[in-house]
Scaffold this motif. Sequence first.
Motif, PDB file in Angstrom:
ATOM      1  N   ILE A  32      28.695   4.876  -0.863  1.00 44.51           N
ATOM      2  CA  ILE A  32      27.895   3.689  -1.210  1.00 44.51           C
ATOM      3  C   ILE A  32      28.881   2.656  -1.963  1.00 44.51           C
ATOM      4  N   SER A  33      29.364   3.270  -2.920  1.00 47.79           N
ATOM      5  CA  SER A  33      30.145   2.270  -3.912  1.00 47.79           C
ATOM      6  C   SER A  33      31.352   1.625  -3.203  1.00 47.79           C
ATOM      7  N   ASN A  35      31.668   0.837  -0.008  1.00 48.07           N
ATOM      8  CA  ASN A  35      30.833  -0.220   0.972  1.00 48.07           C
ATOM      9  C   ASN A  35      30.577  -1.574   0.059  1.00 48.07           C
ATOM     10  N   VAL A  36      29.932  -1.172  -0.950  1.00 50.92           N
ATOM     11  CA  VAL A  36      29.438  -2.461  -1.938  1.00 50.92           C
ATOM     12  C   VAL A  36      30.541  -3.357  -2.312  1.00 50.92           C
ATOM     13  N   GLU A  51      24.729  -9.325  -4.629  1.00 54.69           N
ATOM     14  CA  GLU A  51      23.895  -8.400  -3.840  1.00 54.69           C
ATOM     15  C   GLU A  51      22.872  -7.892  -4.757  1.00 54.69           C
ATOM     16  N   PHE A  53      19.952  -5.280  -4.468  1.00 56.14           N
ATOM     17  CA  PHE A  53      19.433  -4.171  -3.727  1.00 56.14           C
ATOM     18  C   PHE A  53      18.085  -4.101  -3.117  1.00 56.14           C
ATOM     19  N   LEU A  67      24.371   1.852  -8.629  1.00 56.56           N
ATOM     20  CA  LEU A  67      24.377   0.311  -8.163  1.00 56.56           C
ATOM     21  C   LEU A  67      24.690  -0.630  -9.072  1.00 56.56           C
ATOM     22  N   VAL A  72      25.091  -4.873  -8.882  1.00 56.06           N
ATOM     23  CA  VAL A  72      24.167  -5.207  -8.085  1.00 56.06           C
ATOM     24  C   VAL A  72      22.940  -5.080  -8.591  1.00 56.06           C
ATOM     25  N   CYS A 272      20.242  -6.852   0.613  1.00 62.38           N
ATOM     26  CA  CYS A 272      20.466  -5.751   1.630  1.00 62.38           C
ATOM     27  C   CYS A 272      19.866  -4.579   1.236  1.00 62.38           C
ATOM     28  N   ILE A 276      23.331  -0.946   2.381  1.00 58.30           N
ATOM     29  CA  ILE A 276      23.866  -0.498   1.263  1.00 58.30           C
ATOM     30  C   ILE A 276      24.141   1.234   1.086  1.00 58.30           C
ATOM     31  N   THR A 277      22.665   1.747   1.356  1.00 58.62           N
ATOM     32  CA  THR A 277      22.674   3.183   1.251  1.00 58.62           C
ATOM     33  C   THR A 277      22.412   3.834   2.826  1.00 58.62           C
TER      34      THR A 277
END
Length: 424
Positions: A32-33, A35-36, A51, A53, A67, A72, A272, A276-277
Motif C-alpha cells: 500500500i505504502s 504504491n501511494v 490523495e 483515501f 495512510l 493521505v 481513490c 490504494i488498497t
Amino acid sequence: MSEKKLPFSEELVREIAAVYGTPFHLYDEKGISDNVKRLQKAFSWSSDFHEYFAVKATPNPWIMKSLKKLGVGADCSSMAELILAETVGITGEEIVFSSNDTPDEEFLKAHELGAIINLDDISNLDDMERLHLVPKRICFRYNPGPDLARGNAIIGTPQEAKYGMTREQLLKCVAWAKNKGIGYIGIHTMVISAELELPGLLGTISMMFDLANEIRNTHGVTVSFIDFGGGIGIPYRPEQEPVDLEGLGEGAKKLFEEKMRGFENTRICFECGRMITGPYGYLVTKAIHYKNIYRDYIGVDACMADLMRPGIYGAYHHVSVLGKGNLPKNKIYDVVGSLCENSDKFAIQRELPEIEMGDLIIIHDTGAHGHSMGYNYNGRLRHQEIMVHEDGTVQQIRRNETLHDLFATLTYPELHENVDKLEK
Ligand SMILES: *Cc1c(COP(=O)(O)O)cnc(C)c1O
C-alpha cells in the motif's frame, strides 16, 4: 496465463492461518505504502497534490492511520466514515466530505471537523442556509451529463448518474459561495470507475481544468481545490497491466502547463479507494468441501459475507492455491461459499490445480470493497482483517464477528442466552 504473486512467504500465510484461523483478509502495508508513494511522486510536479483515501473501500482505522503517515487524507461519505477519520486524527482540509442525499447531522459533523464540504446538488445551498452553515471550505460536485461522451459500466453514463450538478447549477453555487465570502472554493467530479487506460483519466483532468477556467472567467474566482474523484482501476486479471501512474502524472502536468497558468496554488487531488488498497489485500480461505455433480465444486470457509463483488457484479477475482502455483491447472472448478444464493461463487469454471481439502485458497485483489461490502444475509458472519506491517509484524486489525454481534439489535433476551450456551 501468468500467475499473480503473493508478497508474503508461504510459511507466513500458513503461520497466520494457524494462529488466527481461516478465513481472513490479509493486507500488505508495504505494498500500500509503496504504491501511494509512486502516485505522489508521479504528481510531485504540482505544488499541492493530494490523495484523499475513499474510506468506503476499506474502512479500518489502522489502514487510515497508516495512510495518514504518508500524508493521505480521507474522502468520507457518511457519519461512520467521518468518525473514523476524526478518530485517527484526520481533520480539517485533510477530509473531503462527499455525500449525496445527505442527512443534516452529517453536514454538521463535517463542518465541526472543518472538512471540505463537497455539495452534491444546488438544493444543498438551502440546507446550508437552513442549518446556518457557512463552511470554511466548500466544493461543488460536477456531473457533465451528455457533455462527457464516454460512459462506464459501474457508474453508467453521467446523465444516468444521480450524482453531482449541471454546469449551470455549479456556476450558481460558486456565485453563492463567493457572495457568502467563502475563501476556499473547490470543484469535484467522479465520472469514471475502475479505469485502466490513460485517455479516460486524463479526459477527466482536462475537463476539470476547463471548468476551473470557466469559473475564473465568469466569476473571477480562482478555485482552491480541484478533485478528479477516484476511478483509477486495478488489474484484477493477471493479463491486465496496472495504470501507468508516471504517464498519468506526465499527462496531467502537460495539461496543467497548457491550461492552468495562475492556478499554481490550487490543490489538485484524487480520492481513490480501489487503487490504494485493492491489490494489496487478499482473502485467505480454506477448502472444506468437494462436491461433484454436473460440475466440480470446491466449498470454502469464506462466502459472500466476506466478498460480494463476484456475486453482485460478476467481477473477476484471481484465485490461487497456496503452495501449488507451479502445478498444472488441470482441473476446472466453481469455488463457492455457503450462502443460499447461487451467486455465492468466487470463481466460475476456473482452471486451477487439483485442490485437496485443507488447502489454503488465496482470492486476490480484495483490499478494496472486500470486507467493507460484506453483509450478513443468511446469518453469515464477516471475518477478521489482518495487516502485515512494513516491518514484518502481524496484527489483527479487526476480529471476527460473533453471533452476539449479529443479534445485538434484536430485543429478545433468550436469544443471547442461547448464544452464550453455544459458546461455552
Ligand atoms: C467510490 C468513490 C470514490 C473512490 O472510487 P475508486 O474507484 O475506489 O477510486 C471516490 N469518490 C467518490 C465520491 C466515490 O463515491
